[in-house]
Design a protein around this motif. Structure first.
Motif, PDB file in Angstrom:
ATOM      1  N   LEU A  13       5.427 -17.471 -21.875  1.00  0.00           N
ATOM      2  CA  LEU A  13       7.106 -18.026 -22.056  1.00  0.00           C
ATOM      3  C   LEU A  13       7.507 -18.835 -22.355  1.00  0.00           C
ATOM      4  O   LEU A  13       8.705 -19.417 -22.979  1.00  0.00           O
ATOM      5  N   CYS A  16       8.836 -19.725 -26.129  1.00  0.00           N
ATOM      6  CA  CYS A  16       9.397 -18.617 -26.768  1.00  0.00           C
ATOM      7  C   CYS A  16      11.029 -18.880 -26.898  1.00  0.00           C
ATOM      8  O   CYS A  16      11.191 -20.167 -26.014  1.00  0.00           O
ATOM      9  N   LEU A  20      17.074 -12.433 -24.384  1.00  0.00           N
ATOM     10  CA  LEU A  20      16.004 -11.645 -24.075  1.00  0.00           C
ATOM     11  C   LEU A  20      16.848 -10.808 -24.569  1.00  0.00           C
ATOM     12  O   LEU A  20      18.376 -10.629 -24.011  1.00  0.00           O
ATOM     13  N   LEU A  24      12.953  -8.868 -17.093  1.00  0.00           N
ATOM     14  CA  LEU A  24      11.479  -9.216 -16.659  1.00  0.00           C
ATOM     15  C   LEU A  24      11.538  -9.099 -14.915  1.00  0.00           C
ATOM     16  O   LEU A  24      12.395  -9.686 -14.345  1.00  0.00           O
ATOM     17  N   LEU A  43      16.040 -16.241 -20.761  1.00  0.00           N
ATOM     18  CA  LEU A  43      15.409 -16.769 -20.576  1.00  0.00           C
ATOM     19  C   LEU A  43      15.728 -18.181 -19.785  1.00  0.00           C
ATOM     20  O   LEU A  43      16.669 -18.801 -20.208  1.00  0.00           O
ATOM     21  N   SER A  76       8.291 -16.905 -31.848  1.00  0.00           N
ATOM     22  CA  SER A  76       8.431 -17.932 -31.127  1.00  0.00           C
ATOM     23  C   SER A  76       8.776 -18.683 -31.548  1.00  0.00           C
ATOM     24  O   SER A  76       8.787 -18.876 -32.670  1.00  0.00           O
TER      25      SER A  76
END
Length: 323
Positions: A13, A16, A20, A24, A43, A76
């Motif tokens: 993660l 990245c 999102l 999660l 995130l 990514s």
């Protein structure tokens, strides 16, 4: 029957984007899942660093979100940076994302000094967003190492650690900080002129190979035929001298003490931190505390007036949490 949630590694993660389109979860000792990050807020790299400091290794995604998870990891920032089909605007966005990730990876934010570093970096980011020198520099870097993701990651990580070192040492000049960033981006690209299996120091065994490898700062300067977009002479000097040691045992010129350019001394610290934590120093992936301890124990290599405050800021939050 309850569906089994899919594990998502924390380390994955860190490479990245923030956005999102799924949630999660954390798995509690009682077997229950609680939401850690949601698609509404995305995130948070600061919280991610906090979870890592707490020993969390994995989060979990709902099985219905597996297609979204696979798509998320396929886009990514590092994959975008090394994809020749991506346009420059996408790569510039990805470049900033990696810089931000690296800043939070440097330390879990939590004390005044660290928060101040982050705020200062945000201010610099705003000023550089429309800076033609910066745009041209990113463009040149991506053209120089278009497919080498480790070299790109190392360039960006060195830039962040060097920037933090400059800031906590009391440097006020925005121009000097900009030179440090730009020189850090380019500092090791000369290694790309070496055979692929000899681009890391520990891969060079014979005396001839070691001598060749130690010319990589010179090879970096030879990689740029024209004038660099900004502060050409100072950037070249910082690049050339970033492997020199205060005791005169460095390379390629064997400079000693005051003869070493101050900005090169800062980049030497950022470069060493990046190499150790990325496994480039000797093939071992050092934790941040291990890297700091190794650097502090290497007498005669670094400028202690720069290294000591840098180490204190990087380690302070970890020490507080350990206590």
């Amino acid at each position: 029957m309850e569906k089994t949630y899919h594990p998502v590694g924390l380390r994955a993660l860190k490479d990245c984007f923030k956005n999102l389109n799924f949630d999660l979860f954390l798995l509690l000792p009682n077997g229950k899942y609680i939401k850690a990050f949601d698609k509404l807020h995305g995130l948070d790299f600061g919280r991610l660093a906090h979870y890592e400091a707490k020993g969390v290794e994995s989060f979990y995604a709902h099985p219905d979100d597996l297609p979204k998870l696979e798509e998320y990891f396929s886009k990514s920032p590092m994959l975008i940076l090394t994809n020749p089909e991506m346009n420059f605007e996408s790569k510039k966005h990805a470049f900033w994302a990696v810089m931000e990730q690296t800043l939070f990876e440097a330390f879990g934010l939590g004390n005044v000094t660290q928060i101040n570093v982050a705020k200062t970096f945000e201010a610099l980011k705003v000023s550089l967003q429309s800076d033609n020198d910066f745009v041209n520099t990113i463009s040149l870097l991506l053209k120089t190492c278009p497919k080498d993701d480790l070299m790109l990651k190392h360039s960006i990580t060195t830039a962040i650690y060097s920037y933090v070192c400059a800031h906590v040492s009391g440097m006020k000049s925005e121009r000097s900080k900009k030179i440090i960033l730009f020189a850090s981006f380019f500092h090791d690209v000369g290694k790309l002129k070496l055979p692929e299996n000899r681009r890391l120091s520990y891969q060079n065994k014979s005396l001839d190979e070691i001598i060749d490898f130690r010319q990589h700062p010179v090879l970096t300067l030879h990689s740029f035929e024209g004038v660099l977009p900004f502060a050409d002479e100072e950037i070249r000097m910082a690049i050339l001298q970033h492997k020199e040691r205060l005791d005169g045992k460095g390379y390629p010129q064997g400079l000693r003490g005051p003869a070493i350019f101050n900005l090169a001394r800062i980049i030497a610290i950022g470069d060493a931190m990046s190499e150790m934590t990325l496994g480039m120093e000797d093939g071992h992936f050092y934790s941040v505390p291990q890297a700091i301890a190794t650097m502090m124990g290497d007498e005669g290599r670094f400028d202690r007036k720069l290294l000591t405050p840098f180490a204190q800021v990087i380690l302070q939050n970890r020490i507080l949490k350990a206590g």
